[in-house]
Scaffold this motif. Structure first.
Motif, PDB file in Angstrom:
ATOM      1  N   HIS A  16       0.869  -1.169   0.000  1.00  0.00           N
ATOM      2  CA  HIS A  16       0.000   0.000   0.000  1.00  0.00           C
ATOM      3  C   HIS A  16       0.906   1.219   0.000  1.00  0.00           C
ATOM      4  O   HIS A  16       1.596   1.503   0.993  1.00  0.00           O
ATOM      5  CB  HIS A  16      -0.918   0.013   1.220  1.00  0.00           C
ATOM      6  CG  HIS A  16      -2.019   1.020   1.128  1.00  0.00           C
ATOM      7  ND1 HIS A  16      -3.310   0.770   1.525  1.00  0.00           N
ATOM      8  CD2 HIS A  16      -2.031   2.300   0.663  1.00  0.00           C
ATOM      9  CE1 HIS A  16      -4.054   1.850   1.321  1.00  0.00           C
ATOM     10  NE2 HIS A  16      -3.281   2.783   0.786  1.00  0.00           N
ATOM     11  N   CYS A  17       0.936   1.930  -1.125  1.00  0.00           N
ATOM     12  CA  CYS A  17       1.769   3.117  -1.279  1.00  0.00           C
ATOM     13  C   CYS A  17       0.988   4.334  -0.805  1.00  0.00           C
ATOM     14  O   CYS A  17      -0.102   4.614  -1.317  1.00  0.00           O
ATOM     15  CB  CYS A  17       2.174   3.305  -2.738  1.00  0.00           C
ATOM     16  SG  CYS A  17       3.119   1.931  -3.438  1.00  0.00           S
ATOM     17  N   ILE A  18       1.535   5.052   0.157  1.00  0.00           N
ATOM     18  CA  ILE A  18       0.910   6.280   0.658  1.00  0.00           C
ATOM     19  C   ILE A  18       1.781   7.443   0.205  1.00  0.00           C
ATOM     20  O   ILE A  18       2.959   7.524   0.567  1.00  0.00           O
ATOM     21  CB  ILE A  18       0.750   6.248   2.181  1.00  0.00           C
ATOM     22  CG1 ILE A  18      -0.054   5.002   2.598  1.00  0.00           C
ATOM     23  CG2 ILE A  18       0.047   7.516   2.663  1.00  0.00           C
ATOM     24  CD1 ILE A  18      -0.255   4.857   4.104  1.00  0.00           C
ATOM     25  N   VAL A  19       1.212   8.329  -0.592  1.00  0.00           N
ATOM     26  CA  VAL A  19       1.962   9.355  -1.316  1.00  0.00           C
ATOM     27  C   VAL A  19       1.737  10.722  -0.687  1.00  0.00           C
ATOM     28  O   VAL A  19       0.593  11.125  -0.445  1.00  0.00           O
ATOM     29  CB  VAL A  19       1.521   9.401  -2.799  1.00  0.00           C
ATOM     30  CG1 VAL A  19       2.369  10.400  -3.585  1.00  0.00           C
ATOM     31  CG2 VAL A  19       1.577   8.018  -3.430  1.00  0.00           C
ATOM     32  N   ASN A  20       2.838  11.425  -0.451  1.00  0.00           N
ATOM     33  CA  ASN A  20       2.742  12.842  -0.100  1.00  0.00           C
ATOM     34  C   ASN A  20       2.722  13.633  -1.400  1.00  0.00           C
ATOM     35  O   ASN A  20       3.734  13.691  -2.107  1.00  0.00           O
ATOM     36  CB  ASN A  20       3.936  13.265   0.759  1.00  0.00           C
ATOM     37  CG  ASN A  20       3.855  14.717   1.189  1.00  0.00           C
ATOM     38  OD1 ASN A  20       3.042  15.485   0.702  1.00  0.00           O
ATOM     39  ND2 ASN A  20       4.708  15.101   2.123  1.00  0.00           N
ATOM     40  N   PRO A  21       1.601  14.255  -1.763  1.00  0.00           N
ATOM     41  CA  PRO A  21       1.496  14.879  -3.081  1.00  0.00           C
ATOM     42  C   PRO A  21       2.395  16.084  -3.292  1.00  0.00           C
ATOM     43  O   PRO A  21       2.620  16.488  -4.428  1.00  0.00           O
ATOM     44  CB  PRO A  21       0.018  15.280  -3.169  1.00  0.00           C
ATOM     45  CG  PRO A  21      -0.446  15.363  -1.756  1.00  0.00           C
ATOM     46  CD  PRO A  21       0.342  14.343  -0.999  1.00  0.00           C
ATOM     47  N   VAL A  22       2.939  16.656  -2.213  1.00  0.00           N
ATOM     48  CA  VAL A  22       3.792  17.832  -2.376  1.00  0.00           C
ATOM     49  C   VAL A  22       5.280  17.517  -2.205  1.00  0.00           C
ATOM     50  O   VAL A  22       6.118  18.404  -2.368  1.00  0.00           O
ATOM     51  CB  VAL A  22       3.390  18.957  -1.391  1.00  0.00           C
ATOM     52  CG1 VAL A  22       1.963  19.388  -1.645  1.00  0.00           C
ATOM     53  CG2 VAL A  22       3.580  18.521   0.056  1.00  0.00           C
ATOM     54  N   SER A  23       5.625  16.273  -1.897  1.00  0.00           N
ATOM     55  CA  SER A  23       7.032  15.926  -1.696  1.00  0.00           C
ATOM     56  C   SER A  23       7.841  16.133  -2.970  1.00  0.00           C
ATOM     57  O   SER A  23       7.367  15.832  -4.074  1.00  0.00           O
ATOM     58  CB  SER A  23       7.174  14.463  -1.259  1.00  0.00           C
ATOM     59  OG  SER A  23       6.888  14.306   0.097  1.00  0.00           O
ATOM     60  N   VAL A  36       5.874   7.136   0.107  1.00  0.00           N
ATOM     61  CA  VAL A  36       6.309   7.760  -1.145  1.00  0.00           C
ATOM     62  C   VAL A  36       6.447   9.252  -0.879  1.00  0.00           C
ATOM     63  O   VAL A  36       5.465   9.992  -0.824  1.00  0.00           O
ATOM     64  CB  VAL A  36       5.314   7.493  -2.288  1.00  0.00           C
ATOM     65  CG1 VAL A  36       5.855   8.066  -3.602  1.00  0.00           C
ATOM     66  CG2 VAL A  36       5.037   6.001  -2.431  1.00  0.00           C
ATOM     67  N   GLY A  37       7.674   9.692  -0.685  1.00  0.00           N
ATOM     68  CA  GLY A  37       7.930  11.084  -0.343  1.00  0.00           C
ATOM     69  C   GLY A  37       9.302  11.212   0.274  1.00  0.00           C
ATOM     70  O   GLY A  37      10.193  10.396   0.024  1.00  0.00           O
ATOM     71  N   GLY A  38       9.463  12.240   1.106  1.00  0.00           N
ATOM     72  CA  GLY A  38      10.746  12.495   1.736  1.00  0.00           C
ATOM     73  C   GLY A  38      10.772  12.024   3.167  1.00  0.00           C
ATOM     74  O   GLY A  38       9.938  11.234   3.617  1.00  0.00           O
ATOM     75  N   ASP A  39      11.746  12.551   3.927  1.00  0.00           N
ATOM     76  CA  ASP A  39      11.932  12.117   5.308  1.00  0.00           C
ATOM     77  C   ASP A  39      10.732  12.450   6.181  1.00  0.00           C
ATOM     78  O   ASP A  39      10.385  11.679   7.079  1.00  0.00           O
ATOM     79  CB  ASP A  39      13.193  12.761   5.883  1.00  0.00           C
ATOM     80  CG  ASP A  39      14.451  12.259   5.201  1.00  0.00           C
ATOM     81  OD1 ASP A  39      14.626  11.031   5.109  1.00  0.00           O
ATOM     82  OD2 ASP A  39      15.249  13.088   4.744  1.00  0.00           O
ATOM     83  N   SER A  65      11.406  10.159  -2.724  1.00  0.00           N
ATOM     84  CA  SER A  65      11.018  11.131  -3.746  1.00  0.00           C
ATOM     85  C   SER A  65      10.769  12.502  -3.124  1.00  0.00           C
ATOM     86  O   SER A  65       9.951  13.269  -3.615  1.00  0.00           O
ATOM     87  CB  SER A  65       9.774  10.650  -4.500  1.00  0.00           C
ATOM     88  OG  SER A  65       8.825  10.080  -3.635  1.00  0.00           O
ATOM     89  N   GLY A  66      11.500  12.806  -2.065  1.00  0.00           N
ATOM     90  CA  GLY A  66      11.417  14.116  -1.446  1.00  0.00           C
ATOM     91  C   GLY A  66      12.648  14.937  -1.770  1.00  0.00           C
ATOM     92  O   GLY A  66      13.381  14.644  -2.717  1.00  0.00           O
ATOM     93  N   ARG A  67      12.898  15.952  -0.953  1.00  0.00           N
ATOM     94  CA  ARG A  67      14.070  16.810  -1.184  1.00  0.00           C
ATOM     95  C   ARG A  67      15.313  16.269  -0.499  1.00  0.00           C
ATOM     96  O   ARG A  67      16.413  16.380  -1.030  1.00  0.00           O
ATOM     97  CB  ARG A  67      13.771  18.225  -0.695  1.00  0.00           C
ATOM     98  CG  ARG A  67      12.798  18.968  -1.576  1.00  0.00           C
ATOM     99  CD  ARG A  67      12.448  20.334  -0.999  1.00  0.00           C
ATOM    100  NE  ARG A  67      11.685  20.228   0.242  1.00  0.00           N
ATOM    101  CZ  ARG A  67      11.208  21.271   0.915  1.00  0.00           C
ATOM    102  NH1 ARG A  67      11.434  22.490   0.487  1.00  0.00           N
ATOM    103  NH2 ARG A  67      10.520  21.099   2.026  1.00  0.00           N
TER     104      ARG A  67
END
Length: 297
Positions: free
Chosen positions: A5-12, A63-66, A88-90
């Motif tokens: 189950h991928c949980i995505v931060n849309p702004v990362s 799915v995102g950054g730290d 996939s973050g900064r």
């Protein structure tokens, strides 16, 4: 065959995270895995998604950054599930410490076949913080100011945001007097920054705590004593290879419970996210989190 189950931060990553999950999900499904994708509905909603995913036997993929990893880790620990990271973050410093790849093909291969490892997490509490789970480090001083600046630097290219914020924070910084309690032993420092680390990396690749190990049950406390702005700027490149710990201005301590306080108005940050004004207390929870990651070298 694992399910995910991928949980995505849309702004990362300036919006990179939603685009990155598409090829990853396709590769996993092509390999026969069940994949569900959700976008972050906020902290409470994420906790519910994690509980449901773990209850269904799925690996939770941040799915995102730290900050995204940190926001899910506590819920994964409490649900006794397994976490994976799609960086996939900064900053992506926790993924860097784990050795996780970022390319979709390599990441899919890792998710499908890598063993689960047990790593430590940091439980952070404080009168202005509540209770938070952190996977990388807690810090206050110049570096927390740099995190504030990164949050406002969206117009800069991603590769420039952390270097710009670090230099500007150093130019603006004022040292503070810190009371640091490590396993009951009291220390006082006039310092530029104090970092309590379970992982070697922060600030998008800075090796702030080079001796920190993800699964040793200990926290590394790195104190950079007050110095001139010129001296701090000159030592900045050494943060990337960890050689700053050889400087006279740097003190390294180790322990299982660390409290950091000051009479000055200093904010604490954890994994790139604002925690609140000091004081804070960080306690290690040994081997509390199961993660999919390559075998450590």
């Amino acid at each position: 065959m694992r399910s995910f189950h991928c949980i995505v931060n849309p702004v990362s990553g300036g919006g990179r995270a939603p685009a990155s999950v598409v090829p990853l999900a396709r590769l996993l499904r092509d390999a026969g895995a069940a994949v569900e994708v959700s976008y972050s509905p906020g902290p409470r909603g994420c906790a519910r998604l994690v509980r449901d995913a773990v209850g269904a036997g799925a690996v939770v993929v941040a799915v995102g950054g730290d900050g995204m990893v940190s926001s899910l880790a506590g819920a994964v620990v409490e649900a006794r599930g397994t976490l994976a990271v799609s960086p996939s973050g900064r900053g992506n410093d926790f993924a860097r410490a784990l050795g996780c790849p970022s390319a979709a093909e390599a990441l899919a291969e890792m998710l499908l076949h890598a063993p689960a490892r047990s790593v430590d997490v940091i439980e952070v509490t404080g009168p202005h913080v509540g209770a938070r789970t952190v996977v990388g480090s807690v810090y206050a001083g110049v570096d927390s100011r740099a995190s504030e600046l990164v949050d406002r630097a969206h117009r800069l290219p991603g590769a420039l945001q952390y270097p710009y914020a670090a230099v500007r924070a150093l130019l603006e910084h004022r040292p503070a007097d810190y009371d640091v309690l490590v396993d009951g032993e009291s220390h006082t420092f006039r310092a530029a920054t104090v970092v309590v680390a379970g992982s070697a990396y922060y600030g998008s690749g800075m090796r702030i705590a080079p001796s920190a190990v993800l699964d040793d049950g200990l926290l590394d406390v790195v104190v950079i004593r007050a110095a001139s702005r010129r001296a701090l700027l000159r030592s900045l490149p050494r943060l990337y290879d960890g050689s700053h710990v050889e400087l006279d201005e740097v003190v390294v301590l180790r322990g299982r419970e660390v409290s950091v306080g000051t009479s000055d108005p200093v904010l604490g940050y954890g994994d790139g996210e604002r925690l609140g004004p000091l004081p804070v207390t960080a306690r290690v929870r040994p081997s509390a989190l199961q993660v999919l990651a390559p075998e450590p070298q």
